[in-house]
Design a protein around this motif. Sequence first.
Motif, PDB file in Angstrom:
ATOM      1  N   UNK A  33     -12.604  10.536  -4.037  1.00 12.57           N
ATOM      2  CA  UNK A  33     -12.786  10.310  -5.467  1.00 12.57           C
ATOM      3  C   UNK A  33     -12.159  11.401  -6.322  1.00 12.57           C
ATOM      4  N   UNK A  34     -11.752  12.492  -5.708  1.00 13.32           N
ATOM      5  CA  UNK A  34     -11.085  13.559  -6.451  1.00 13.32           C
ATOM      6  C   UNK A  34     -10.327  14.468  -5.492  1.00 13.32           C
ATOM      7  N   UNK A  35      -9.419  15.240  -6.064  1.00 14.00           N
ATOM      8  CA  UNK A  35      -8.685  16.274  -5.336  1.00 14.00           C
ATOM      9  C   UNK A  35      -9.054  17.594  -5.998  1.00 14.00           C
ATOM     10  N   UNK A  36      -9.316  18.603  -5.206  1.00 10.12           N
ATOM     11  CA  UNK A  36      -9.653  19.921  -5.736  1.00 10.12           C
ATOM     12  C   UNK A  36      -8.640  20.943  -5.267  1.00 10.12           C
ATOM     13  N   UNK A  37      -8.369  21.908  -6.119  1.00 12.99           N
ATOM     14  CA  UNK A  37      -7.514  23.032  -5.772  1.00 12.99           C
ATOM     15  C   UNK A  37      -7.851  24.164  -6.724  1.00 12.99           C
ATOM     16  N   UNK A  38      -7.276  25.311  -6.505  1.00  9.23           N
ATOM     17  CA  UNK A  38      -7.494  26.414  -7.445  1.00  9.23           C
ATOM     18  C   UNK A  38      -6.193  27.173  -7.629  1.00  9.23           C
ATOM     19  N   UNK A  39      -6.158  27.899  -8.722  1.00  5.25           N
ATOM     20  CA  UNK A  39      -5.033  28.768  -9.042  1.00  5.25           C
ATOM     21  C   UNK A  39      -5.587  29.970  -9.782  1.00  5.25           C
ATOM     22  N   UNK A  40      -4.965  31.123  -9.644  1.00  2.00           N
ATOM     23  CA  UNK A  40      -5.465  32.282 -10.388  1.00  2.00           C
ATOM     24  C   UNK A  40      -5.285  32.082 -11.893  1.00  2.00           C
ATOM     25  N   UNK A  41      -6.208  32.613 -12.664  1.00  2.00           N
ATOM     26  CA  UNK A  41      -6.157  32.463 -14.123  1.00  2.00           C
ATOM     27  C   UNK A  41      -4.883  33.050 -14.710  1.00  2.00           C
ATOM     28  N   UNK A  42      -4.297  34.057 -14.053  1.00  2.00           N
ATOM     29  CA  UNK A  42      -3.086  34.679 -14.592  1.00  2.00           C
ATOM     30  C   UNK A  42      -1.849  33.793 -14.413  1.00  2.00           C
ATOM     31  N   UNK A  43      -1.942  32.741 -13.616  1.00  2.00           N
ATOM     32  CA  UNK A  43      -0.804  31.849 -13.383  1.00  2.00           C
ATOM     33  C   UNK A  43      -0.724  30.829 -14.518  1.00  2.00           C
ATOM     34  N   UNK A  44      -0.302  31.315 -15.676  1.00  2.00           N
ATOM     35  CA  UNK A  44      -0.321  30.513 -16.893  1.00  2.00           C
ATOM     36  C   UNK A  44       0.545  29.262 -16.793  1.00  2.00           C
TER      37      UNK A  44
END
Length: 72
Positions: A33-44
């Motif tokens: 039902x969804x895909x999750x991922x993350x990225x650092x906040x500094x990666x504007x």
Amino acid sequence: MDCLFLRSGNRGQGLGPLLMDAVAARARDLGLTEVQWNTPAWNEGAVRFYERLGAQAKEKLRYTLPVTGTGP
């Protein structure tokens, strides 16, 4: 999803949205039902890209545990 990215020379060609569409299609095929991922906040740049796709950021806590020495 982990470590999915385009090299800088391949960005700006419309490949990112196509890649994310393919990821979403695969997730649907798997019944997710969804895909999750993350990225650092500094990666504007990544943050702008994901927001353009309509992705929503969710707050998450990230922990690190320093380890020293070789054991007890």
